[in-house]
Design a protein around this motif. Structure first.
Motif, PDB file in Angstrom:
ATOM      1  N   ALA A   1       0.840  -1.205   0.000  1.00 12.68           N
ATOM      2  CA  ALA A   1       0.000   0.000   0.000  1.00 12.68           C
ATOM      3  C   ALA A   1       0.872   1.251   0.000  1.00 12.68           C
ATOM      4  CB  ALA A   1      -0.946  -0.008   1.196  1.00 12.68           C
ATOM      5  N   ALA A   2       2.007   1.215   0.690  1.00 11.32           N
ATOM      6  CA  ALA A   2       2.913   2.366   0.708  1.00 11.32           C
ATOM      7  C   ALA A   2       3.460   2.643  -0.684  1.00 11.32           C
ATOM      8  CB  ALA A   2       4.057   2.129   1.695  1.00 11.32           C
ATOM      9  N   LEU A   3       3.744   1.594  -1.439  1.00  7.63           N
ATOM     10  CA  LEU A   3       4.229   1.786  -2.811  1.00  7.63           C
ATOM     11  C   LEU A   3       3.161   2.451  -3.675  1.00  7.63           C
ATOM     12  CD1 LEU A   3       6.049  -1.628  -3.312  1.00  7.63           C
ATOM     13  CD2 LEU A   3       7.106   0.599  -2.879  1.00  7.63           C
ATOM     14  N   ALA A   4       1.899   2.103  -3.433  1.00  8.71           N
ATOM     15  CA  ALA A   4       0.807   2.727  -4.190  1.00  8.71           C
ATOM     16  C   ALA A   4       0.644   4.187  -3.801  1.00  8.71           C
ATOM     17  CB  ALA A   4      -0.493   1.961  -3.965  1.00  8.71           C
ATOM     18  N   VAL A   5       0.860   4.526  -2.535  1.00  4.45           N
ATOM     19  CA  VAL A   5       0.794   5.933  -2.111  1.00  4.45           C
ATOM     20  C   VAL A   5       1.933   6.714  -2.765  1.00  4.45           C
ATOM     21  CG1 VAL A   5       0.969   7.516  -0.146  1.00  4.45           C
ATOM     22  CG2 VAL A   5      -0.402   5.429   0.053  1.00  4.45           C
ATOM     23  N   ASP A   6       3.143   6.156  -2.748  1.00  3.60           N
ATOM     24  CA  ASP A   6       4.269   6.800  -3.437  1.00  3.60           C
ATOM     25  C   ASP A   6       3.931   7.062  -4.898  1.00  3.60           C
ATOM     26  OD1 ASP A   6       6.214   7.115  -1.451  1.00  3.60           O
ATOM     27  OD2 ASP A   6       7.100   5.146  -1.813  1.00  3.60           O
ATOM     28  N   TYR A   7       3.420   6.049  -5.554  1.00  2.00           N
ATOM     29  CA  TYR A   7       3.036   6.176  -6.956  1.00  2.00           C
ATOM     30  C   TYR A   7       2.024   7.306  -7.141  1.00  2.00           C
ATOM     31  CZ  TYR A   7       0.340   5.282 -11.155  1.00  2.00           C
ATOM     32  OH  TYR A   7      -0.330   5.446 -12.335  1.00  2.00           O
ATOM     33  N   THR A   8       1.015   7.349  -6.302  1.00  2.41           N
ATOM     34  CA  THR A   8      -0.056   8.343  -6.436  1.00  2.41           C
ATOM     35  C   THR A   8       0.488   9.757  -6.317  1.00  2.41           C
ATOM     36  OG1 THR A   8      -1.639   6.770  -5.522  1.00  2.41           O
ATOM     37  CG2 THR A   8      -2.295   9.090  -5.542  1.00  2.41           C
TER      38      THR A   8
END
Length: 181
Positions: A112-119
């Motif tokens: 989920a942290a990787l998806a937040v970074d991406y966003t």
């Protein structure tokens, strides 16, 4: 097989979701251990859209050392989760995520942290939203560990597994994310 790498973490690699990933996503998301905590309806493979309008969807993989960045061989990746960023192109993005049942408790929630970074890297948004059922302590704990703050609650939001569930709403501001990273 999953598509190209979007970002890379220490152990986890979000890859673009491709048609070949639909059986994994469908099979795992209808398993009771996943479906009830998410409130998902049972859906067939034909009901899944890989790239619906306004959504970025990824399959999170554990890559072997010989997995290629853009077109990995099936035997070099292991699918363990799905993450999505919904509505990022026209309003506050919403983070969605789940882990395959046999991956629970392994520390893979950091996907989920990787998806937040991406966003925050790809979209000019001041904040990201997420939500979790009040009874889903693991998901709520993950969001809070990432810096999400509780912003509200929808009472008796959805009927799940024989009872109405409250939905807890979360938000994470770009500045908070940057400060904590």
């Amino acid at each position: 097989m999953p598509g190209a790498r979007v970002v890379s973490g220490e152990r986890l690699v979000p890859r673009t979701m491709e048609e070949e990933d639909v059986p994994f996503v469908q099979r795992e998301s209808v398993a009771p251990e996943i479906r009830y905590p998410l409130g998902n309806a049972v859906r067939s493979r034909g009901d899944f859209e890989v790239s619906p309008e306004g959504a970025d969807r990824f399959v999170v993989c554990l890559d072997e050392s010989d997995a290629t960045p853009s077109d990995p061989a099936e035997e070099t990746v292991t699918r363990i989760a799905a993450v999505s960023v919904e509505d990022a192109r026209y309003k506050r993005p919403g983070l969605g995520y789940w882990l395959a049942a046999d991956s629970h408790g392994e520390g893979y929630g950091t996907a989920a942290a990787l998806a937040v970074d991406y966003t925050f890297r790809e979209h000019p948004t001041p904040a990201v939203g997420a939500q979790a059922f009040a009874s889903n302590d693991a998901s709520r704990g993950l969001l809070e560990s990432l810096g999400f703050e509780q912003e509200g609650r929808r009472r008796q939001f959805m009927f799940v597994d024989g009872a109405y569930e409250d939905m807890v709403l979360y938000g994470l501001r770009r500045e908070t994310w940057a400060d904590e990273r």
